[in-house]
Design an enzyme around this catalytic site. Structure first.
Site, PDB file in Angstrom:
ATOM      1  N   GLY A 194       5.466  10.029  -8.799  1.00 22.62           N
ATOM      2  CA  GLY A 194       6.246   8.861  -9.165  1.00 22.62           C
ATOM      3  C   GLY A 194       6.854   8.161  -7.964  1.00 22.62           C
ATOM      4  O   GLY A 194       6.718   8.601  -6.818  1.00 22.62           O
ATOM      5  N   GLU A 200       2.810  14.306   2.222  1.00 26.64           N
ATOM      6  CA  GLU A 200       1.912  13.202   1.871  1.00 26.64           C
ATOM      7  C   GLU A 200       1.475  12.369   3.072  1.00 26.64           C
ATOM      8  O   GLU A 200       0.381  11.801   3.074  1.00 26.64           O
ATOM      9  CB  GLU A 200       2.597  12.305   0.833  1.00 26.64           C
ATOM     10  CG  GLU A 200       2.827  12.976  -0.505  1.00 26.64           C
ATOM     11  CD  GLU A 200       3.718  12.165  -1.427  1.00 26.64           C
ATOM     12  OE1 GLU A 200       3.597  10.927  -1.430  1.00 26.64           O
ATOM     13  OE2 GLU A 200       4.549  12.761  -2.144  1.00 26.64           O
ATOM     14  N   ARG A 215       0.832  -1.215   0.000  1.00 26.06           N
ATOM     15  CA  ARG A 215       0.000   0.000   0.000  1.00 26.06           C
ATOM     16  C   ARG A 215       0.863   1.260   0.000  1.00 26.06           C
ATOM     17  O   ARG A 215       0.590   2.222  -0.728  1.00 26.06           O
ATOM     18  CB  ARG A 215      -0.920  -0.030   1.229  1.00 26.06           C
ATOM     19  CG  ARG A 215      -1.909   1.105   1.295  1.00 26.06           C
ATOM     20  CD  ARG A 215      -2.997   0.797   2.317  1.00 26.06           C
ATOM     21  NE  ARG A 215      -3.872   1.931   2.507  1.00 26.06           N
ATOM     22  CZ  ARG A 215      -3.952   2.643   3.644  1.00 26.06           C
ATOM     23  NH1 ARG A 215      -3.189   2.315   4.683  1.00 26.06           N
ATOM     24  NH2 ARG A 215      -4.764   3.668   3.740  1.00 26.06           N
ATOM     25  N   ASP A 274      -3.512 -15.254  -2.472  1.00 28.43           N
ATOM     26  CA  ASP A 274      -4.216 -16.229  -3.313  1.00 28.43           C
ATOM     27  C   ASP A 274      -5.314 -15.553  -4.127  1.00 28.43           C
ATOM     28  O   ASP A 274      -5.383 -14.325  -4.209  1.00 28.43           O
ATOM     29  CB  ASP A 274      -4.778 -17.367  -2.453  1.00 28.43           C
ATOM     30  CG  ASP A 274      -5.678 -16.855  -1.327  1.00 28.43           C
ATOM     31  OD1 ASP A 274      -6.230 -15.741  -1.453  1.00 28.43           O
ATOM     32  OD2 ASP A 274      -5.837 -17.563  -0.321  1.00 28.43           O
ATOM     33  N   ASN A 321      -3.176   8.325   3.604  1.00 26.74           N
ATOM     34  CA  ASN A 321      -1.905   7.880   4.174  1.00 26.74           C
ATOM     35  C   ASN A 321      -1.860   7.891   5.695  1.00 26.74           C
ATOM     36  O   ASN A 321      -0.853   7.484   6.290  1.00 26.74           O
ATOM     37  CB  ASN A 321      -0.758   8.746   3.640  1.00 26.74           C
ATOM     38  CG  ASN A 321      -0.535   8.547   2.158  1.00 26.74           C
ATOM     39  OD1 ASN A 321      -0.820   7.483   1.616  1.00 26.74           O
ATOM     40  ND2 ASN A 321      -0.027   9.575   1.492  1.00 26.74           N
ATOM     41  N   SER A 327       8.647  10.011  -1.760  1.00 27.67           N
ATOM     42  CA  SER A 327       8.148  11.262  -1.191  1.00 27.67           C
ATOM     43  C   SER A 327       7.152  11.001  -0.061  1.00 27.67           C
ATOM     44  O   SER A 327       6.968  11.842   0.819  1.00 27.67           O
ATOM     45  CB  SER A 327       7.510  12.135  -2.274  1.00 27.67           C
ATOM     46  OG  SER A 327       6.509  11.438  -2.987  1.00 27.67           O
ATOM     47  N   VAL A 356       1.962   9.530  -6.557  1.00 23.81           N
ATOM     48  CA  VAL A 356       2.180  10.957  -6.317  1.00 23.81           C
ATOM     49  C   VAL A 356       3.620  11.295  -6.669  1.00 23.81           C
ATOM     50  O   VAL A 356       4.558  10.881  -5.985  1.00 23.81           O
ATOM     51  CB  VAL A 356       1.904  11.328  -4.845  1.00 23.81           C
ATOM     52  CG1 VAL A 356       2.066  12.835  -4.638  1.00 23.81           C
ATOM     53  CG2 VAL A 356       0.507  10.892  -4.435  1.00 23.81           C
ATOM     54  N   SER A 416      -8.331 -15.448   4.903  1.00 22.11           N
ATOM     55  CA  SER A 416      -7.175 -15.690   4.041  1.00 22.11           C
ATOM     56  C   SER A 416      -6.274 -14.455   3.957  1.00 22.11           C
ATOM     57  O   SER A 416      -5.560 -14.257   2.987  1.00 22.11           O
ATOM     58  CB  SER A 416      -7.658 -16.069   2.630  1.00 22.11           C
ATOM     59  OG  SER A 416      -6.593 -16.334   1.766  1.00 22.11           O
ATOM     60  N   HIS A 423       0.890   4.040  -2.931  1.00 19.54           N
ATOM     61  CA  HIS A 423       0.580   5.443  -2.659  1.00 19.54           C
ATOM     62  C   HIS A 423       1.744   6.352  -3.025  1.00 19.54           C
ATOM     63  O   HIS A 423       1.534   7.488  -3.469  1.00 19.54           O
ATOM     64  CB  HIS A 423       0.214   5.620  -1.182  1.00 19.54           C
ATOM     65  CG  HIS A 423      -1.132   5.075  -0.832  1.00 19.54           C
ATOM     66  ND1 HIS A 423      -1.817   5.422   0.319  1.00 19.54           N
ATOM     67  CD2 HIS A 423      -1.948   4.208  -1.483  1.00 19.54           C
ATOM     68  CE1 HIS A 423      -2.978   4.789   0.359  1.00 19.54           C
ATOM     69  NE2 HIS A 423      -3.070   4.033  -0.717  1.00 19.54           N
ATOM     70  N   HIS A 439      -5.390  -6.757  -2.317  1.00 14.64           N
ATOM     71  CA  HIS A 439      -6.328  -6.784  -1.199  1.00 14.64           C
ATOM     72  C   HIS A 439      -6.559  -8.207  -0.690  1.00 14.64           C
ATOM     73  O   HIS A 439      -7.328  -8.393   0.257  1.00 14.64           O
ATOM     74  CB  HIS A 439      -7.666  -6.164  -1.615  1.00 14.64           C
ATOM     75  CG  HIS A 439      -7.597  -4.678  -1.814  1.00 14.64           C
ATOM     76  ND1 HIS A 439      -8.654  -3.934  -2.293  1.00 14.64           N
ATOM     77  CD2 HIS A 439      -6.583  -3.792  -1.610  1.00 14.64           C
ATOM     78  CE1 HIS A 439      -8.299  -2.654  -2.368  1.00 14.64           C
ATOM     79  NE2 HIS A 439      -7.039  -2.551  -1.964  1.00 14.64           N
ATOM     80  N   THR A 440      -5.904  -9.163  -1.305  1.00 11.42           N
ATOM     81  CA  THR A 440      -5.980 -10.532  -0.793  1.00 11.42           C
ATOM     82  C   THR A 440      -5.258 -10.666   0.544  1.00 11.42           C
ATOM     83  O   THR A 440      -5.424 -11.661   1.254  1.00 11.42           O
ATOM     84  CB  THR A 440      -5.384 -11.535  -1.804  1.00 11.42           C
ATOM     85  OG1 THR A 440      -5.600 -12.857  -1.326  1.00 11.42           O
ATOM     86  CG2 THR A 440      -3.886 -11.324  -1.985  1.00 11.42           C
TER      87      THR A 440
END
Length: 323
Positions: free
Chosen positions: A71, A84, A61, A249, A90, A75, A69, A244, A65, A188-189
């Site tokens: 690249g 940020e 994550r 998966d 964040n 940052s 922003v 899980s 993120h 998100h697994t």
């Protein structure tokens, strides 16, 4: 006229040459300048992530993120009053101290050589691999940015309540397509979410009972009864992939087809014919297919607007620009 045409060709060739000589990311960028760098990162991750596997999701994550922003320039790691870190998306990021410890080890080996941007990218990959997830190539040579802007983070990072149109636009702005959107959402697994990121689907819908009709009613009832008992619960954490969350998966995609994606942005992937077809394709293939495709999208994301050559700097500490 002939002379003018020849001049034009020469100019085009010169521009092509200049473009080709612009520094690019490459595998083993630190082979000569800091040959132990990647091993230092990998060893630290292997020693510590097994004791805190949920950090793997946190680093994906954070890397995501960061890249959205300015690249992939680290940052997001800067301690700036209007930076940020203070942006709404964040405020629940964690693992900054982990990155600082890795950076200090690398600095002890090779002062001022390895960027925080590369360290964050390597930690992300290595932590996912450590919990049994896919491996992807991480070319290095990124430089660190010196600007961190809270407004840019608030407007450029996709949010949990975004619809498909917004998600597609924000991804397209970074050179990513619908396939990348579906694959990167697959992260998100693993991991957890706080109730405010989805409680609007449980309490604020205009549908009967206040529940979002795109959310499975049984799942929604369970969330309201056992997890987010009030809409503003800021402390309870909920599995994004129930049962899980520490396993990389395909169950996240299976839940999407059952209307059990936790976020509105998850459900949005099933509302578009192209993204739904991609979800079904992933589910009809072996897990290794998802791993291979996810790896491609992660490497692609890791190249977004990177700074190389003399751009930016190599920070001595990841939370601060060099004085």
């Amino acid at each position: 006229m002939a002379g003018t045409g020849l001049l034009g060709i020469i100019v085009l060739c010169l521009l092509a040459f200049i473009g080709s000589t612009h520094p690019q990311l490459q595998m083993n960028f630190y082979a000569k300048s800091c040959p132990k760098a990647e091993k230092i990162v990998r060893d630290y991750v292997k020693d510590h992530i097994p004791n805190a596997p949920s950090l793997a999701a946190s680093f994906i994550r954070m890397h995501f993120h960061d890249c959205f922003v300015r690249g992939c320039d680290a940052s997001v790691l800067l301690n700036v009053s209007s930076g940020e870190k203070n942006a709404v998306p964040n405020q629940t990021l964690r693992g900054f101290d982990f990155i600082d410890r890795v950076k200090s080890l690398v600095e002890a080996e090779c002062p001022g050589v390895v960027s925080c941007a590369d360290i964050l990218t390597l930690i992300t990959r290595d932590s996912v691999v450590t919990i049994g997830g896919p491996f992807w190539k991480v070319p290095t040579g990124r430089r660190d940015g010196v600007i961190s802007n809270v407004t840019e983070a608030n407007t450029r990072i996709p949010g949990p309540f975004d619809n498909f149109t917004t998600l597609h636009r924000l991804f397209s702005n970074q050179g990513l397509d619908t396939k990348d959107l579906v694959l990167l959402s697959g992260a998100h697994t693993i991991g957890l979410a706080h109730c405010p990121a989805f409680s609007r689907r449980l309490y604020n819908s205009t549908a009967p009972g206040g529940v979002d009709p795109t959310l499975d009613s049984e799942y929604a009832a369970n969330l309201k009864a056992n997890k987010c008992k009030t809409p503003n619960d800021n402390t309870t954490k909920v599995e994004m992939d129930p049962g899980s969350r520490n396993t990389f998966d395909l169950s996240y995609y299976t839940l999407l087809t059952k209307r059990r994606g936790l976020f509105q942005s998850d459900a949005a992937l099933t509302r578009n014919s192209t993204s739904l077809a991609l979800i079904n394709q992933l589910l009809s293939n072996p897990l290794k297919f998802f791993y291979a495709e996810f790896a491609k999208s992660m490497e692609k994301m890791g190249r977004i607007n990177v700074k190389t050559g003399s751009e930016g700097e190599i920070r001595k500490q990841c939370a601060f620009v060099n004085s």
